[in-house]
Enzyme design. Structure first.
Site, PDB file in Angstrom:
ATOM      1  N   SER A  15       0.841  -1.202   0.000  1.00  0.00           N
ATOM      2  CA  SER A  15       0.000   0.000   0.000  1.00  0.00           C
ATOM      3  C   SER A  15       0.876   1.252   0.000  1.00  0.00           C
ATOM      4  O   SER A  15       2.074   1.201   0.310  1.00  0.00           O
ATOM      5  CB  SER A  15      -0.888  -0.026   1.260  1.00  0.00           C
ATOM      6  OG  SER A  15      -1.562   1.195   1.453  1.00  0.00           O
ATOM      7  N   GLY A  16       0.291   2.363  -0.359  1.00  0.00           N
ATOM      8  CA  GLY A  16       0.882   3.683  -0.159  1.00  0.00           C
ATOM      9  C   GLY A  16       2.319   3.825  -0.638  1.00  0.00           C
ATOM     10  O   GLY A  16       2.658   3.504  -1.794  1.00  0.00           O
ATOM     11  N   ASP A  36       4.061  -8.173   3.440  1.00  0.00           N
ATOM     12  CA  ASP A  36       2.972  -7.340   3.965  1.00  0.00           C
ATOM     13  C   ASP A  36       2.004  -8.234   4.720  1.00  0.00           C
ATOM     14  O   ASP A  36       1.915  -9.440   4.449  1.00  0.00           O
ATOM     15  CB  ASP A  36       2.252  -6.635   2.806  1.00  0.00           C
ATOM     16  CG  ASP A  36       1.514  -5.380   3.245  1.00  0.00           C
ATOM     17  OD1 ASP A  36       1.918  -4.271   2.848  1.00  0.00           O
ATOM     18  OD2 ASP A  36       0.507  -5.506   3.986  1.00  0.00           O
ATOM     19  N   TYR A 151       3.881   7.693  18.111  1.00  0.00           N
ATOM     20  CA  TYR A 151       4.377   7.679  16.724  1.00  0.00           C
ATOM     21  C   TYR A 151       5.668   8.493  16.612  1.00  0.00           C
ATOM     22  O   TYR A 151       6.640   8.055  15.992  1.00  0.00           O
ATOM     23  CB  TYR A 151       3.294   8.249  15.797  1.00  0.00           C
ATOM     24  CG  TYR A 151       3.665   8.183  14.328  1.00  0.00           C
ATOM     25  CD1 TYR A 151       3.691   6.965  13.655  1.00  0.00           C
ATOM     26  CD2 TYR A 151       3.976   9.336  13.605  1.00  0.00           C
ATOM     27  CE1 TYR A 151       4.014   6.898  12.299  1.00  0.00           C
ATOM     28  CE2 TYR A 151       4.305   9.276  12.251  1.00  0.00           C
ATOM     29  CZ  TYR A 151       4.317   8.050  11.605  1.00  0.00           C
ATOM     30  OH  TYR A 151       4.647   7.981  10.263  1.00  0.00           O
TER      31      TYR A 151
END
Ligand code: NAI
Length: 246
Positions: A15-16, A36, A151
């Protein structure tokens, strides 16, 4: 004589930024191994020549199995892109508001994951006498993001992890660098960009007045991977539209 096959492992490549990186590296001639949680997405990103595997970077056994499969199937690893990452819940908060489970999960993927994947790939690179690890950190590892302490701390650790590898493997023919993206339009950030008010709040803080597309980060990774940059190690390439220059 034909060029030797170069092999790249991309974690979170389904993804991304990871998927865009697979596109860029495939165009540069790499054979891809994509790891993944999402097997179908990993296979799609790996393309017909590559391999896509379901793997969890936070799980030691899963990483060992996946890298063993890559080596058994393709034989070598020239580039590891440590990209898999999570932000944690949208409602993440300041330190005292952050659930312990949230801190642990974010660090398990964003920090432990780098360690677990790199520690099984590096022996392969040591045996080859060459290799390159590129870690996708964040500008959130360079400056603090409000109410995102788990984060932000994890990306600070990712940045220093990349530098630590650079120092420890410099005489082994192995480079280690980091990319620090600013705000990128991916499934990770889409929820915020879908709300016009939140999107404009993000964009007004960026000198270029727009967020990045995943391909713009993939191109930075492709640039770092260029073997002509043979003396570049321990570097953090910031790709943020000028955000942290303010
Ligand atoms: P994304 O959510 O679009 O893609 C992340 C991919 O990683 C997904 O395919 C997901 O299945 C996979 N993944 C998640 N946990 C995993 C695990 N435990 N094991 C294996 N795969 C796992 O995210 P995006 O935006 O492409 O982010 C990629 C990296 O870039 C992350 O490390 C993120 O922190 C970093 N980053 C993203 C920014 C952004 O604005 N989108 C900005 C700065 C850094």
């Amino acid at each position: 004589m034909s060029e030797p096959q170069r092999v790249a492992v991309v974690t979170g490549g389904g993804s991304g930024i990871g998927a865009a990186t697979c596109g860029r590296l495939a165009a540069d001639g790499y054979t891809l191994a994509v790891l993944d949680l999402d097997l179908d997405a990993a296979k799609a990103a790996a393309g017909p020549e590559g391999i896509g595997l379901a793997a969890d970077v936070a799980d030691a056994e899963s990483m060992r199995e996946a890298i063993n499969t890559v080596v058994r199937t393709i034989g070598r690893i020239d580039l590891l892109v440590n990209n898999a990452g999570i932000t944690g819940s949208q409602a993440a908060g300041r330190c005292h508001e952050t659930p312990i489970e949230e801190w642990d999960r974010v660090h398990a993927v964003n920090v432990r994951g780098l360690f677990l994947c790199s520690r099984v790939v590096l022996p392969v690179m040591l045996a080859q006498g060459s290799g390159h690890v590129i870690t996708v950190a964040s500008v959130a590892g360079q400056v603090a993001f409000p109410a995102r302490c788990a984060y932000t701390a994890s990306k600070g650790a990712a940045l220093l992890f990349a530098k630590s590898l650079a120092v420890d493997y410099a005489t082994d023919g192995i480079r280690s660098n980091a990319v620090c993206p600013g705000f990128v339009q991916t499934p990770m950030t889409q929820w915020r960009l879908d709300v016009p008010e939140l999107r404009s709040r993000v964009e007004e803080n960026i000198p270029m007045r727009r967020v990045a597309q995943p391909t713009e980060i993939a191109d930075a990774i492709g640039l770092l991977a260029d073997e002509r940059l043979s003396y570049l190690t321990g570097h953090a390439l910031t790709v943020d539209g000028g955000w942290t220059a303010l």
